[in-house]
Design a protein around this motif. Structure first.
Motif, PDB file in Angstrom:
ATOM      1  N   ARG A 199      11.100 -53.841 -23.779  1.00 32.12           N
ATOM      2  CA  ARG A 199      12.433 -53.287 -23.783  1.00 32.12           C
ATOM      3  C   ARG A 199      13.085 -53.285 -24.967  1.00 32.12           C
ATOM      4  N   ALA A 200      12.843 -51.659 -25.464  1.00 31.51           N
ATOM      5  CA  ALA A 200      13.482 -51.111 -26.903  1.00 31.51           C
ATOM      6  C   ALA A 200      14.796 -50.767 -26.704  1.00 31.51           C
ATOM      7  N   GLY A 201      15.456 -50.858 -27.866  1.00 28.14           N
ATOM      8  CA  GLY A 201      16.746 -50.448 -27.958  1.00 28.14           C
ATOM      9  C   GLY A 201      16.968 -49.072 -28.543  1.00 28.14           C
ATOM     10  N   TYR A 202      18.332 -48.650 -28.272  1.00 29.17           N
ATOM     11  CA  TYR A 202      18.746 -47.471 -29.085  1.00 29.17           C
ATOM     12  C   TYR A 202      20.028 -47.670 -29.489  1.00 29.17           C
ATOM     13  N   ALA A 203      20.031 -47.099 -30.809  1.00 32.32           N
ATOM     14  CA  ALA A 203      21.596 -46.894 -31.708  1.00 32.32           C
ATOM     15  C   ALA A 203      21.686 -45.757 -32.160  1.00 32.32           C
ATOM     16  N   LYS A 204      22.751 -45.183 -32.624  1.00 38.10           N
ATOM     17  CA  LYS A 204      23.306 -44.106 -33.360  1.00 38.10           C
ATOM     18  C   LYS A 204      23.877 -44.545 -34.867  1.00 38.10           C
ATOM     19  N   VAL A 260      26.776 -39.801 -18.707  1.00 39.13           N
ATOM     20  CA  VAL A 260      25.348 -39.446 -18.355  1.00 39.13           C
ATOM     21  C   VAL A 260      24.357 -40.525 -19.191  1.00 39.13           C
ATOM     22  N   LEU A 261      24.856 -40.759 -20.401  1.00 36.05           N
ATOM     23  CA  LEU A 261      23.888 -41.973 -21.150  1.00 36.05           C
ATOM     24  C   LEU A 261      24.025 -43.143 -20.278  1.00 36.05           C
ATOM     25  N   ASN A 262      25.110 -43.438 -19.880  1.00 38.27           N
ATOM     26  CA  ASN A 262      25.278 -44.930 -19.131  1.00 38.27           C
ATOM     27  C   ASN A 262      24.391 -44.727 -17.798  1.00 38.27           C
ATOM     28  N   GLU A 271      20.810 -51.593 -16.184  1.00 37.17           N
ATOM     29  CA  GLU A 271      22.009 -51.936 -16.844  1.00 37.17           C
ATOM     30  C   GLU A 271      22.084 -51.215 -18.040  1.00 37.17           C
ATOM     31  N   ASN A 272      23.646 -50.782 -18.663  1.00 38.52           N
ATOM     32  CA  ASN A 272      23.717 -50.513 -20.107  1.00 38.52           C
ATOM     33  C   ASN A 272      24.380 -51.601 -20.832  1.00 38.52           C
ATOM     34  N   PRO A 273      23.531 -51.708 -22.205  1.00 38.03           N
ATOM     35  CA  PRO A 273      23.845 -52.842 -23.040  1.00 38.03           C
ATOM     36  C   PRO A 273      25.385 -52.548 -23.682  1.00 38.03           C
ATOM     37  N   TYR A 274      25.476 -51.047 -23.795  1.00 32.67           N
ATOM     38  CA  TYR A 274      26.737 -50.763 -24.330  1.00 32.67           C
ATOM     39  C   TYR A 274      27.784 -50.280 -23.308  1.00 32.67           C
ATOM     40  N   THR A 278      31.314 -45.940 -28.943  1.00 35.37           N
ATOM     41  CA  THR A 278      31.526 -46.294 -30.304  1.00 35.37           C
ATOM     42  C   THR A 278      30.362 -47.728 -30.201  1.00 35.37           C
ATOM     43  N   ASP A 279      30.166 -48.484 -29.296  1.00 33.62           N
ATOM     44  CA  ASP A 279      29.294 -49.598 -29.228  1.00 33.62           C
ATOM     45  C   ASP A 279      28.024 -48.922 -29.768  1.00 33.62           C
ATOM     46  N   MET A 280      27.480 -47.958 -29.357  1.00 33.12           N
ATOM     47  CA  MET A 280      26.090 -47.566 -29.684  1.00 33.12           C
ATOM     48  C   MET A 280      26.098 -47.332 -31.144  1.00 33.12           C
TER      49      MET A 280
END
Length: 487
Positions: A199-204, A260-262, A271-274, A278-280
């Motif tokens: 379960r990898a994560g993504y951030a910007k 779309v990301l959601n 589910e979307n963790p964000y 802005t959360d990303m």
């Protein structure tokens, strides 16, 4: 120069914030990097105190946990797309970036070629990477991307892409420029990691706009000016407002793509963790401003600088009227005109009084130095001499470079090299000063002042030659020119 940004605090809290984000997932975070990782001169101009390599230094604290993946679009390879600031193609810049990262002891794991659809140029580039021992992967075009979520989050969508093998917990995904497909690579990896039970994560990580500054804060307006050619627009993040009843600033493309990301996150994880775009983000710049007025003033100067850059391009024949008009609208939002910039007014006044093209520089203590063109020197070359003389405590009347040395140079330029402008450029003046400094104490003292010009603002009433522009850039000066070509 006045400092408005606490760089050491930034290095400390930004790296800690990224560590915390990694911990929210299964020890694997894909971090999409927007903007420049090093040589971030825009940030250093609008946030005085921010070092151009601050982000690189910050990541240096996480170096042993970082792996870098460089992304390039097959379409950009095929079109030989060029970075305007460096004058090199995107594929060459991939290799340059890799070398720069590796010089700083960062691990560069691989290169991902996106938007692949059998382009011959992309195949040739991949073969070149293989010969150099660089791992590479293909990510393919997906019909209906990014809106056909059902197809994208399936084995016929992201599942068809090559799985990029990575070994470290923080994977930084970067590219030579916008539109390379960084976000798609991150999302594709999330899908393929999830298929492997991770379960990898993504951030910007994008510095601007600064989410916790006001929408019309000069720092954020300066970002719009910097991206006026892309027509980016800063906006209040409606998803953040709805989720938390707090105002946060983002920009139109991230806000438009969030639904779309959601859906993609829900398709991959259920589910979307964000709860908002802005959360990303993981940007902590806004918490490190320690003198808001200094940053506001620097940002207003930057907006004006961007305006002159755009009008100069227009004068050179570019089709960028929309960019110029966009920045003029930003002038209204920032409540400024070009007269806000002191050197702009000083150079214009000098030209009016002298009847010749002129230039002005604002030194570190706020002193304004001016110069005009003469039969011997262009206004920019004369300005360098006047500024260094002032800083060295040398009389303005002193002639550092004798006419007997200037005239032979002029003769060579006109008679032997076929030039039309006999006046000395800035590089020629600096070479002359260097030659004379061995035996002339005043010339040596003048040369020693050059480092003190870093960060100073400069304006010319005429568009300078490429040589002169490069010299001021190397000296670290913020140069602007009226959109008037030399006759």
């Amino acid at each position: 120069m006045k400092i408005g940004f606490d760089n050491e605090k930034y290095l400390r809290i930004q790296s800690e914030h990224i560590r915390n984000r990694i911990a929210q997932f299964d020890g694997k975070l894909y971090l999409e990097l927007g903007g420049k990782l090093f040589d971030d001169h825009h940030a250093s101009r609008v946030l005085p105190g921010f070092k151009p390599d601050s982000k690189l230094r910050m990541f240096g604290q996480l170096r042993d946990n970082i792996e870098i993946v460089i992304v390039i679009s097959a379409d950009d390879i095929e079109k030989n797309k060029v970075r305007a600031d460096l004058g090199i193609t995107y594929d060459e810049d991939v290799l340059r970036l890799r070398d720069e990262f590796m010089k700083r002891d960062f691990m560069v794991g691989s290169v991902v070629i996106t938007h692949y659809n059998g382009q011959r140029a992309a195949d040739q580039f991949r073969h070149r990477l293989e010969r150099m021992g660089i791992k590479s992967y293909y990510h393919y075009l997906i019909d209906g991307y990014p809106h056909n979520v059902e197809l994208i989050a399936s084995d016929e969508g992201f599942g068809k892409n090559d799985y990029v093998e990575t070994s470290r917990e923080l994977v930084i995904v970067t590219a030579p420029g916008p539109g390379s497909g960084k976000m798609a690579v991150c999302l594709s990896q999330l899908y393929n990691e999830n298929a492997r039970g991770i379960r990898a994560g993504y951030a910007k990580f994008e510095t601007f706009p600064v989410w916790n500054l006001a929408l019309k804060h000069p720092v954020n307006i300066a970002y719009e000016a910097a991206t006026a050619d892309l027509n980016d627009v800063n906006m209040i993040d409606p998803f953040h407002l709805e989720a938390y009843n707090n105002i946060a600033v983002n920009y139109n493309r991230d806000i438009e793509i969030f639904p779309v990301l959601n859906a993609l996150f829900e398709g991959i994880y259920g589910e979307n963790p964000y709860k908002s775009p802005t959360d990303m983000g993981v940007n902590m710049v806004g918490f490190c401003i320690n003198d808001d007025e200094v940053c506001c003033q620097a940002s207003r100067d930057e907006i004006i600088r961007r305006y002159y850059t755009a009008t100069n391009k227009l004068a050179d024949g570019a089709d960028n009227e929309r960019e110029v008009n966009k920045i003029l609208l930003l002038f209204n939002q920032a409540k400024i005109t070009t007269a806000y910039r002191r050197v702009t007014v000083a150079a214009s006044t000098k030209q009016e009084l002298s009847g010749h093209t002129a230039a002005a520089i604002e030194l570190e203590d706020g002193t304004i130095i001016t110069a005009k063109s003469s039969p011997l020197l262009g206004c920019s070359a004369a300005l360098l001499l006047n500024a260094t003389k002032h800083l060295a405590g040398i009389s303005h009347e002193a002639k550092l470079i004798p006419q007997s040395l200037i005239e032979p140079v002029q003769k060579t330029k006109i008679e032997y090299l076929g030039g039309k402008n006999p006046r000395l450029h800035t590089d020629e003046v600096l070479v002359a000063l260097s030659m004379l400094s061995k035996d002339d104490e005043q010339c040596r003292r003048a040369l020693e002042q050059l480092p003190r010009l870093r960060g100073c603002q400069v304006h010319s009433t005429v568009m300078l030659s490429e040589v002169d522009r490069k010299i001021f850039n190397k000296l670290g000066c913020g140069l602007t020119c009226d959109p008037v070509k030399k006759k």
